[in-house]
Design a protein around this motif. Structure first.
Motif, PDB file in Angstrom:
ATOM      1  N   LEU A 100      -6.535   1.585  -2.898  1.00 48.46           N
ATOM      2  CA  LEU A 100      -5.531   0.654  -2.386  1.00 48.46           C
ATOM      3  C   LEU A 100      -6.012  -0.783  -2.505  1.00 48.46           C
ATOM      4  CD1 LEU A 100      -4.389   2.507   0.857  1.00 48.46           C
ATOM      5  CD2 LEU A 100      -3.364   2.584  -1.418  1.00 48.46           C
ATOM      6  N   SER A 101      -5.072  -1.686  -2.649  1.00 48.56           N
ATOM      7  CA  SER A 101      -5.359  -3.110  -2.778  1.00 48.56           C
ATOM      8  C   SER A 101      -5.907  -3.697  -1.483  1.00 48.56           C
ATOM      9  CB  SER A 101      -4.084  -3.880  -3.135  1.00 48.56           C
ATOM     10  OG  SER A 101      -3.552  -3.432  -4.339  1.00 48.56           O
ATOM     11  N   GLU A 115       1.679   1.890  -3.458  1.00 45.48           N
ATOM     12  CA  GLU A 115       0.506   2.414  -4.168  1.00 45.48           C
ATOM     13  C   GLU A 115       0.262   3.882  -3.817  1.00 45.48           C
ATOM     14  OE1 GLU A 115      -2.023  -1.760  -4.552  1.00 45.48           O
ATOM     15  OE2 GLU A 115      -2.392  -0.462  -2.828  1.00 45.48           O
ATOM     16  N   ILE A 116       0.444   4.243  -2.552  1.00 42.67           N
ATOM     17  CA  ILE A 116       0.282   5.639  -2.132  1.00 42.67           C
ATOM     18  C   ILE A 116       1.347   6.509  -2.799  1.00 42.67           C
ATOM     19  CG2 ILE A 116       0.557   7.203  -0.159  1.00 42.67           C
ATOM     20  CD1 ILE A 116      -0.925   4.994   1.508  1.00 42.67           C
ATOM     21  N   MET A 128      -4.434   0.486   9.342  1.00 40.54           N
ATOM     22  CA  MET A 128      -4.525   0.283   7.896  1.00 40.54           C
ATOM     23  C   MET A 128      -5.857   0.798   7.342  1.00 40.54           C
ATOM     24  SD  MET A 128      -2.478  -3.319   7.505  1.00 40.54           S
ATOM     25  CE  MET A 128      -2.483  -3.316   5.729  1.00 40.54           C
ATOM     26  N   CYS A 158      -5.442   4.518   6.982  1.00 41.83           N
ATOM     27  CA  CYS A 158      -4.640   4.801   5.780  1.00 41.83           C
ATOM     28  C   CYS A 158      -5.475   4.587   4.522  1.00 41.83           C
ATOM     29  CB  CYS A 158      -3.402   3.905   5.743  1.00 41.83           C
ATOM     30  SG  CYS A 158      -2.231   4.194   7.084  1.00 41.83           S
ATOM     31  N   TYR A 159      -6.264   3.534   4.515  1.00 38.63           N
ATOM     32  CA  TYR A 159      -7.118   3.215   3.363  1.00 38.63           C
ATOM     33  C   TYR A 159      -8.096   4.352   3.082  1.00 38.63           C
ATOM     34  CZ  TYR A 159     -10.485   0.688   0.476  1.00 38.63           C
ATOM     35  OH  TYR A 159     -11.330   0.312  -0.531  1.00 38.63           O
ATOM     36  N   ARG A 173       0.813  -1.211   0.000  1.00 44.59           N
ATOM     37  CA  ARG A 173       0.000   0.000   0.000  1.00 44.59           C
ATOM     38  C   ARG A 173       0.848   1.263   0.000  1.00 44.59           C
ATOM     39  NH1 ARG A 173      -5.239  -1.113   3.761  1.00 44.59           N
ATOM     40  NH2 ARG A 173      -6.348  -2.394   2.238  1.00 44.59           N
TER      41      ARG A 173
END
Length: 107
Positions: A90-91, A15-16, A76, A79-80, A12
Motif C-alpha cells: 500500500l502507498s 489498492e486493496i 490504517m 489495514c497496512y 488504499r
C-alpha cells in the motif's frame, strides 16, 4: 480522523481492491471498495449494538468518522499490515499527514 487520512484510506481501498482482484478474490455484489472498507472496519474496529426501546440492532460496523487522528493511524496500520500479509503493498505518500503522524509515534 482528518480529511487527509480519509483520502489516503480511499486510495488504499482501491489498492486493496486491485490487489485482491489480481489474486482472484473479487467482490461480486455491490461496490468493491465499500465492501473492503466494511470488511476491514468489522475486522479491526469491531461493531456496535444499539438499543431502541425493546429492539436491539446488533453488529453495526463502527464508523471511522468517530475515530481520533491517532486511532485512525492505528486502524490504517492494521489495514497496512493485513495487506502486506496478502502480498499487497500500500502507498505511504512521504508528504502525507499519515506519514507525519507515524513518524511522531516512532520518535
Amino acid at each position: 480522523r482528518s480529511l487527509s487520512q480519509n483520502a489516503l484510506l480511499h486510495i488504499r481501498l482501491r489498492e486493496i481492491k486491485l490487489g485482491m482482484e489480481a489474486k482472484g478474490v473479487k467482490v461480486t455484489v455491490g461496490d468493491p471498495e465499500e465492501a473492503w472498507k466494511l470488511w476491514l472496519k468489522r475486522r479491526f474496529l469491531g461493531t456496535d449494538d444499539f438499543q431502541i426501546k425493546s429492539q436491539t440492532i446488533q453488529g453495526q460496523v463502527k464508523r471511522t468518522s468517530d475515530l481520533s487522528k491517532g486511532e485512525m493511524v492505528h486502524f490504517m496500520d492494521q489495514c497496512y499490515h493485513w495487506a502486506l500479509e496478502q502480498g499487497i503493498n500500500l502507498s505511504i505518500p512521504k508528504e502525507s499527514e499519515y506519514a507525519e503522524l507515524k513518524s511522531q509515534q516512532e520518535n
